[in-house]
Design a protein around this motif. Structure first.
Motif, PDB file in Angstrom:
ATOM      1  N   LEU A   1      13.708   4.251   0.233  1.00  0.00           N
ATOM      2  CA  LEU A   1      14.452   5.703   0.885  1.00  0.00           C
ATOM      3  C   LEU A   1      13.506   6.685   0.127  1.00  0.00           C
ATOM      4  CD1 LEU A   1      17.917   3.603   2.121  1.00  0.00           C
ATOM      5  CD2 LEU A   1      16.164   5.710   3.608  1.00  0.00           C
ATOM      6  N   LEU A   2      13.271   6.509  -0.853  1.00  0.00           N
ATOM      7  CA  LEU A   2      13.396   7.484  -1.830  1.00  0.00           C
ATOM      8  C   LEU A   2      11.743   8.388  -1.684  1.00  0.00           C
ATOM      9  CD1 LEU A   2      14.630   6.026  -5.235  1.00  0.00           C
ATOM     10  CD2 LEU A   2      15.238   7.338  -3.987  1.00  0.00           C
ATOM     11  N   GLY A   3      10.560   7.725  -0.683  1.00  0.00           N
ATOM     12  CA  GLY A   3       9.358   7.639  -0.702  1.00  0.00           C
ATOM     13  C   GLY A   3       8.557   6.563  -0.943  1.00  0.00           C
ATOM     14  N   PRO A   4       7.566   6.630  -0.149  1.00  0.00           N
ATOM     15  CA  PRO A   4       6.245   6.027  -0.186  1.00  0.00           C
ATOM     16  C   PRO A   4       6.156   5.275  -2.036  1.00  0.00           C
ATOM     17  CG  PRO A   4       5.457   7.176   1.205  1.00  0.00           C
ATOM     18  CD  PRO A   4       6.974   7.669   0.331  1.00  0.00           C
ATOM     19  N   ARG A   5       6.487   4.243  -1.934  1.00  0.00           N
ATOM     20  CA  ARG A   5       5.939   3.272  -3.398  1.00  0.00           C
ATOM     21  C   ARG A   5       4.373   2.433  -3.061  1.00  0.00           C
ATOM     22  NH1 ARG A   5       9.234   6.664  -4.664  1.00  0.00           N
ATOM     23  NH2 ARG A   5      10.428   6.439  -5.097  1.00  0.00           N
TER      24      ARG A   5
ATOM     25  N   ILE B   1      10.206  -2.807   9.950  1.00  0.00           N
ATOM     26  CA  ILE B   1      11.104  -1.893   8.797  1.00  0.00           C
ATOM     27  C   ILE B   1       9.974  -1.161   7.252  1.00  0.00           C
ATOM     28  CG2 ILE B   1      13.004  -2.089   7.067  1.00  0.00           C
ATOM     29  CD1 ILE B   1      13.702  -4.473   8.748  1.00  0.00           C
ATOM     30  N   VAL B   2       9.525  -1.905   7.460  1.00  0.00           N
ATOM     31  CA  VAL B   2       8.013  -1.435   6.241  1.00  0.00           C
ATOM     32  C   VAL B   2       6.722  -1.321   6.978  1.00  0.00           C
ATOM     33  CG1 VAL B   2       7.077  -1.771   4.340  1.00  0.00           C
ATOM     34  CG2 VAL B   2       9.266  -2.521   3.934  1.00  0.00           C
ATOM     35  N   ALA B   3       5.872   0.112   6.511  1.00  0.00           N
ATOM     36  CA  ALA B   3       5.213   0.273   7.464  1.00  0.00           C
ATOM     37  C   ALA B   3       3.699   0.388   5.694  1.00  0.00           C
ATOM     38  CB  ALA B   3       4.636   1.347   8.137  1.00  0.00           C
ATOM     39  N   ARG B   4       2.619  -0.494   5.915  1.00  0.00           N
ATOM     40  CA  ARG B   4       1.807  -0.764   5.314  1.00  0.00           C
ATOM     41  C   ARG B   4       0.573   0.109   5.054  1.00  0.00           C
ATOM     42  NH1 ARG B   4      -2.469  -4.463   3.590  1.00  0.00           N
ATOM     43  NH2 ARG B   4      -2.512  -5.526   1.734  1.00  0.00           N
ATOM     44  N   ASP B   5       0.212   0.220   5.159  1.00  0.00           N
ATOM     45  CA  ASP B   5      -0.861   1.490   4.412  1.00  0.00           C
ATOM     46  C   ASP B   5      -2.000   1.628   3.044  1.00  0.00           C
ATOM     47  OD1 ASP B   5      -2.673   3.968   5.305  1.00  0.00           O
ATOM     48  OD2 ASP B   5      -1.504   5.535   4.317  1.00  0.00           O
ATOM     49  N   ALA B   6      -3.187   0.974   3.997  1.00  0.00           N
ATOM     50  CA  ALA B   6      -3.863   1.396   2.835  1.00  0.00           C
ATOM     51  C   ALA B   6      -5.113   2.208   3.435  1.00  0.00           C
ATOM     52  CB  ALA B   6      -5.366  -0.370   3.098  1.00  0.00           C
ATOM     53  N   ALA B   7      -5.051   3.691   2.023  1.00  0.00           N
ATOM     54  CA  ALA B   7      -5.479   4.896   2.279  1.00  0.00           C
ATOM     55  C   ALA B   7      -6.845   4.869   2.497  1.00  0.00           C
ATOM     56  CB  ALA B   7      -4.615   5.528   1.577  1.00  0.00           C
ATOM     57  N   ASP B   8      -7.088   5.471   3.363  1.00  0.00           N
ATOM     58  CA  ASP B   8      -9.414   5.613   3.403  1.00  0.00           C
ATOM     59  C   ASP B   8      -9.798   4.470   1.920  1.00  0.00           C
ATOM     60  OD1 ASP B   8      -8.923   7.619   4.846  1.00  0.00           O
ATOM     61  OD2 ASP B   8      -8.248   9.152   2.631  1.00  0.00           O
ATOM     62  N   GLY B   9      -9.817   3.016   2.313  1.00  0.00           N
ATOM     63  CA  GLY B   9     -10.786   2.409   1.931  1.00  0.00           C
ATOM     64  C   GLY B   9     -10.117   2.390  -0.081  1.00  0.00           C
ATOM     65  N   ARG B  10      -9.270   2.822  -0.328  1.00  0.00           N
ATOM     66  CA  ARG B  10      -9.222   2.858  -1.092  1.00  0.00           C
ATOM     67  C   ARG B  10      -7.878   1.197  -1.645  1.00  0.00           C
ATOM     68  NH1 ARG B  10      -5.165   7.743  -2.196  1.00  0.00           N
ATOM     69  NH2 ARG B  10      -3.874   5.654  -2.906  1.00  0.00           N
ATOM     70  N   LYS B  11      -8.458   0.563  -3.069  1.00  0.00           N
ATOM     71  CA  LYS B  11      -7.220  -0.948  -3.297  1.00  0.00           C
ATOM     72  C   LYS B  11      -6.362  -0.364  -3.401  1.00  0.00           C
ATOM     73  CE  LYS B  11      -9.367  -3.870  -5.623  1.00  0.00           C
ATOM     74  NZ  LYS B  11      -9.568  -4.630  -7.432  1.00  0.00           N
ATOM     75  N   SER B  12      -5.359   0.248  -3.893  1.00  0.00           N
ATOM     76  CA  SER B  12      -3.959   0.691  -3.608  1.00  0.00           C
ATOM     77  C   SER B  12      -3.320   0.906  -2.037  1.00  0.00           C
ATOM     78  CB  SER B  12      -3.609   1.702  -4.623  1.00  0.00           C
ATOM     79  OG  SER B  12      -3.998   2.909  -4.013  1.00  0.00           O
ATOM     80  N   VAL B  13      -2.466  -0.292  -1.725  1.00  0.00           N
ATOM     81  CA  VAL B  13      -2.003   0.170  -0.564  1.00  0.00           C
ATOM     82  C   VAL B  13      -0.490   0.651  -0.900  1.00  0.00           C
ATOM     83  CG1 VAL B  13      -0.717  -1.104   0.697  1.00  0.00           C
ATOM     84  CG2 VAL B  13      -3.377  -2.223   0.040  1.00  0.00           C
TER      85      VAL B  13
END
Length: 123
Positions: free
Chosen positions: A30-34, A63-75
């Motif tokens: 709720l505080l923002g993407p993590r 409930i939760v969306a997972r975003d692997a941003a632009d080929g980066r390792k971190s989700v």
């Protein structure tokens, strides 16, 4: 995931977020993407693998969306728009419940008890 096996919106919500850690994960999001690491740091005592399991279950439930941003390792994990709307609508209720703690001990006279003609407290 355990289930209450009841046809009730509240029971279904508890089926999804009622497991240990799930509601705390929602609180953090709720505080923002993590990132996963951010959540591990914000939730002392949760094992990394358990958090991963909870995030996958919350993702499967929508409930939760997972975003692997632009080929980066971190989700990056965030709440879905529907989950954010639901959580924002329930926040005033949560705040009100905290003000009324401890809860009302319940009916004090026989005529107030469920089954005595008064409406029962059900979903």
């Amino acid at each position: 995931m355990r289930s209450y096996d009841q046809f009730c919106g509240l029971a279904y919500a508890l089926d999804v977020i009622g497991d240990r850690w799930n509601l705390l994960v929602v609180r953090e999001l709720l505080l923002g993407p993590r990132r996963h690491r951010d959540l591990v740091e914000a939730l002392p005592g949760v094992a990394s693998n358990l958090l991963g399991d909870r995030l996958r279950a919350l993702e499967d439930a929508g409930i939760v969306a997972r975003d692997a941003a632009d080929g980066r390792k971190s989700v990056v994990y965030s709440l879905t728009p529907a989950a954010r709307t639901c959580a924002s609508r329930s926040s005033p209720s949560c705040a009100g419940a905290a003000v009324r703690w401890p809860p009302d001990p319940g009916p004090t006279t026989p005529s107030d008890r469920p089954g005595s003609g008064s409406p029962s407290r059900r979903c």
